[in-house]
Design a protein around this motif. Structure first.
Motif, PDB file in Angstrom:
ATOM      1  N   SER A  31       9.169  66.016  70.635  1.00 26.09           N
ATOM      2  CA  SER A  31       9.749  64.678  70.703  1.00 26.09           C
ATOM      3  C   SER A  31      11.217  64.761  71.093  1.00 26.09           C
ATOM      4  O   SER A  31      11.885  65.773  70.881  1.00 26.09           O
ATOM      5  CB  SER A  31       9.607  63.974  69.352  1.00 26.09           C
ATOM      6  N   GLN A  32      11.709  63.693  71.679  1.00 28.07           N
ATOM      7  CA  GLN A  32      13.107  63.622  72.078  1.00 28.07           C
ATOM      8  C   GLN A  32      13.657  62.254  71.726  1.00 28.07           C
ATOM      9  O   GLN A  32      12.901  61.302  71.543  1.00 28.07           O
ATOM     10  CB  GLN A  32      13.255  63.874  73.578  1.00 28.07           C
ATOM     11  N   GLN A  33      14.966  62.171  71.639  1.00 24.59           N
ATOM     12  CA  GLN A  33      15.611  60.902  71.341  1.00 24.59           C
ATOM     13  C   GLN A  33      16.057  60.259  72.647  1.00 24.59           C
ATOM     14  O   GLN A  33      16.741  60.873  73.465  1.00 24.59           O
ATOM     15  CB  GLN A  33      16.800  61.106  70.410  1.00 24.59           C
ATOM     16  N   VAL A  34      15.634  59.017  72.837  1.00 22.78           N
ATOM     17  CA  VAL A  34      16.020  58.239  74.005  1.00 22.78           C
ATOM     18  C   VAL A  34      16.411  56.855  73.528  1.00 22.78           C
ATOM     19  O   VAL A  34      16.213  56.499  72.362  1.00 22.78           O
ATOM     20  CB  VAL A  34      14.868  58.128  75.024  1.00 22.78           C
ATOM     21  N   ALA A  35      16.951  56.082  74.438  1.00 25.19           N
ATOM     22  CA  ALA A  35      17.315  54.703  74.105  1.00 25.19           C
ATOM     23  C   ALA A  35      16.797  53.777  75.182  1.00 25.19           C
ATOM     24  O   ALA A  35      16.839  54.090  76.370  1.00 25.19           O
ATOM     25  CB  ALA A  35      18.824  54.564  73.954  1.00 25.19           C
ATOM     26  N   LEU A  36      16.301  52.631  74.760  1.00 23.40           N
ATOM     27  CA  LEU A  36      15.835  51.588  75.671  1.00 23.40           C
ATOM     28  C   LEU A  36      16.704  50.352  75.476  1.00 23.40           C
ATOM     29  O   LEU A  36      17.055  50.001  74.345  1.00 23.40           O
ATOM     30  CB  LEU A  36      14.381  51.210  75.378  1.00 23.40           C
ATOM     31  N   VAL A  37      17.055  49.718  76.581  1.00 28.61           N
ATOM     32  CA  VAL A  37      17.669  48.396  76.524  1.00 28.61           C
ATOM     33  C   VAL A  37      16.639  47.410  77.037  1.00 28.61           C
ATOM     34  O   VAL A  37      16.248  47.455  78.211  1.00 28.61           O
ATOM     35  CB  VAL A  37      18.953  48.323  77.364  1.00 28.61           C
ATOM     36  N   VAL A  38      16.156  46.543  76.146  1.00 31.35           N
ATOM     37  CA  VAL A  38      15.102  45.590  76.471  1.00 31.35           C
ATOM     38  C   VAL A  38      15.719  44.198  76.546  1.00 31.35           C
ATOM     39  O   VAL A  38      16.331  43.729  75.579  1.00 31.35           O
ATOM     40  CB  VAL A  38      13.979  45.618  75.412  1.00 31.35           C
ATOM     41  N   GLY A  39      15.585  43.560  77.701  1.00 38.42           N
ATOM     42  CA  GLY A  39      16.089  42.206  77.872  1.00 38.42           C
ATOM     43  C   GLY A  39      15.047  41.188  77.450  1.00 38.42           C
ATOM     44  O   GLY A  39      13.939  41.165  77.982  1.00 38.42           O
ATOM     45  N   LEU A  40      15.380  40.349  76.458  1.00 36.23           N
ATOM     46  CA  LEU A  40      14.447  39.346  75.944  1.00 36.23           C
ATOM     47  C   LEU A  40      14.755  37.983  76.550  1.00 36.23           C
ATOM     48  O   LEU A  40      15.918  37.569  76.625  1.00 36.23           O
ATOM     49  CB  LEU A  40      14.536  39.270  74.419  1.00 36.23           C
ATOM     50  N   ILE A  41      13.711  37.280  76.949  1.00 38.78           N
ATOM     51  CA  ILE A  41      13.877  36.017  77.672  1.00 38.78           C
ATOM     52  C   ILE A  41      14.262  34.879  76.734  1.00 38.78           C
ATOM     53  O   ILE A  41      15.210  34.134  76.992  1.00 38.78           O
ATOM     54  CB  ILE A  41      12.572  35.660  78.411  1.00 38.78           C
ATOM     55  N   ASP A  42      13.542  34.741  75.613  1.00 37.77           N
ATOM     56  CA  ASP A  42      13.702  33.558  74.764  1.00 37.77           C
ATOM     57  C   ASP A  42      14.404  33.817  73.436  1.00 37.77           C
ATOM     58  O   ASP A  42      14.582  32.903  72.654  1.00 37.77           O
ATOM     59  CB  ASP A  42      12.327  32.939  74.469  1.00 37.77           C
ATOM     60  N   GLY A  43      14.758  35.032  73.114  1.00 45.88           N
ATOM     61  CA  GLY A  43      15.372  35.328  71.824  1.00 45.88           C
ATOM     62  C   GLY A  43      14.699  36.516  71.177  1.00 45.88           C
ATOM     63  O   GLY A  43      13.903  37.221  71.804  1.00 45.88           O
ATOM     64  N   VAL A  44      14.996  36.720  69.893  1.00 41.58           N
ATOM     65  CA  VAL A  44      14.542  37.929  69.211  1.00 41.58           C
ATOM     66  C   VAL A  44      13.185  37.777  68.543  1.00 41.58           C
ATOM     67  O   VAL A  44      12.737  38.678  67.840  1.00 41.58           O
ATOM     68  CB  VAL A  44      15.582  38.365  68.146  1.00 41.58           C
TER      69      VAL A  44
END
Length: 500
Positions: free
Chosen positions: A78-91
């Motif tokens: 396993s490795q550590q990565v980061a995702l930036v997820v753009g949400l359309i309507d909120g959380v």
């Protein structure tokens, strides 16, 4: 462990199940072992990279992402990565995203939300993950098919956003601190008491939506509780009130009577969050904010820094009135609210929240553990007796009785050991920590944070502007010094006047 010892242990393991792993059933040298493993790993890596290249050609991965997934770690490591997820309507879609990550065998290590100026994106969510390389590819594909997701970007583990966690600077930014942990959500967990009850699940969603749409400065919407919900509250209230005089600490007992008089605490009435919030604010400055469920530790602790307690409004399932696998209004209103209206406990809670701001993920784990064994399940001495001050105890009469019996191990409160004590949340605790009193717990916590907290700056809460200030300049420290000088002068004047 030394290299030679590791090799011997690995050889013994391989020998014991060599056939299952494709090894020839004969004695091998460590050199042959190493070469065999290298060959297999190269084959796995080549296959995986070919898949990554195909996805890049198909437009499912960017060139940057293909480069990032070609990291030197082993394919089955396993490795550590980061995702930036753009949400359309909120959380609101975030619980589903976290569940999707878990389905691909990923572990969420860190979550942040920031408002986004890009057109068509309401929030950017930063998720730090620990995940295998092959599931990572499939996770990216799955997330990009989500209707509530505008974009998904893969970052390297050395991205600056991960090194320096964002935290709210103004109380209004708590609007972005509502990430849910999905462990006990009734829509997602088959072990939840309400999983097979569609009416309960609909009711939970109805109340959760209030929290998701709530914004700072608004009045907390009032809930018209149903008869079944009131009966569940009543079952706990009656049993708990019998034990308060002999099992709860004196601070809790004093506030309890005031809550009954001022906020309508009664067996046949569930208090409204806004009424309890107003009561707390008058006494300690703490206020309540509606929460949709079990929040991440970082978001929950950050709220305490502003003297805000994230509080659920729904009631646990009627089939299990005396136990809930998650926070609910019974736990919050009977367990937490009384002591948050007590000055010394409120101060302890806020200092725990302030210490968490900007802390590393490892430190957040320690703070969360500290919170568990103090604010949730803490005990304290009262003369020759031991009494409860933890909300998890004071909202569960069964564990309240268990904690003060001779069955569990009771240890003196020490932050260094308390913060790393293993815990479990499925049954009564085996270990409880006992403080001399609330002030003793607070002083020990202060000393411990000074000695262990790694962030290179100090923070303070400024109540007039409701902001958290980072004390990282001479000007800011001079401003704090001037404010303290005024307070010290006022204290001296009061002492002089009292002498006469």
């Amino acid at each position: 462990m030394k290299a030679a010892e590791m090799n011997r242990e690995r050889f013994a393991i391989n020998k014991s199940y060599s056939i299952e792993n494709g090894y020839p059933a004969r004695r091998r040298s460590l050199v042959v072992d190493a070469k065999f493993e290298t060959t297999i790993n190269k084959q796995k890596q080549q296959s995986w990279l070919e898949e990554a290249q195909r996805l890049s050609c198909d437009g499912e991965l960017s060139e940057e992402e293909v480069f990032l997934v070609q990291s030197p770690c082993e394919p089955d490591q396993s490795q550590q990565v980061a995702l930036v997820v753009g949400l359309i309507d909120g959380v609101g879609a975030l619980p589903r995203i976290i569940k999707t990550i878990e389905n691909f065998k990923g572990t969420v290590l860190h979550v942040e939300t920031r408002s986004c100026p890009r057109k068509g994106v309401a929030f950017d969510v930063l998720l730090k993950l620990d995940i295998l390389r092959e599931p990572l590819l499939n996770l990216l594909k799955s997330l990009r098919q989500g209707s509530a997701i505008a974009s998904v970007k893969l970052l390297s583990e050395h991205h600056s956003s991960i090194k320096e966690p964002w935290f709210p600077k103004h109380i209004s930014e708590l609007d972005m601190c509502n990430h849910l942990m999905t462990k006990f959500e009734p829509d997602l967990d088959m072990d939840h008491p309400g999983f097979s009850d569609p009416e309960y699940r609909a009711r939970r969603k109805e109340i959760a939506d209030i929290a998701f749409t709530y914004r700072h400065g608004e009045s907390i919407p009032r809930i018209k509780y149903r008869e079944e919900e009131i009966e569940t509250w009543k079952a706990v209230f009656i049993e708990l009130e019998k034990l308060i005089p002999t099992h709860a600490c004196k601070e809790y007992r004093m506030v309890w009577e005031a809550l009954k008089n001022d906020c309508g605490y009664a067996a046949d009435n569930i208090p409204q969050l806004q009424d309890v919030s107003n009561f707390m604010k008058r006494r300690t400055g703490f206020t309540l904010r509606p929460a949709a469920g079990l929040l991440t530790a970082r978001d929950f602790l950050a709220s305490l820094a502003f003297r805000v307690f994230q509080c659920t409004q729904y009631i646990r399932h009627h089939s299990s009135p005396h136990h809930s696998p998650e926070p609910d209004a019974i736990h919050e209103l009977l367990g937490h609210a009384p002591l948050l209206a007590e000055p010394s406990f409120a101060q302890f809670s806020q200092e725990l929240g302030l210490a968490s701001l900007g802390a590393s993920d490892e430190e957040i784990e320690k703070f969360a553990t500290m919170y568990w064994f103090t604010v949730e399940f803490g005990l304290c001495r009262e003369g020759d007796e031991i009494r409860a001050w933890g909300a998890g105890l004071l909202s569960s009469f069964g564990e309240l009785q268990h904690s003060l019996s001779d069955k569990p191990d009771k240890r003196d409160f020490d932050p260094a050991t308390t913060s790393v004590q293993p815990y479990q949340d499925q049954d009564y605790q085996d270990v409880y920590f006992v403080a001399q009193n609330l002030e003793d717990a607070q002083e020990k916590f202060r000393r411990w944070t000074v000695q262990t907290l790694s962030r290179p700056y100090e923070v303070r809460y400024e109540p007039f502007s409701q902001t958290v200030q980072i004390l990282d300049s001479v000007d800011k420290m001079e401003s704090l010094g001037a404010a303290l000088k005024t307070e010290v002068m006022r204290l001296n004047n009061a002492i002089v006047k009292m002498k006469f």
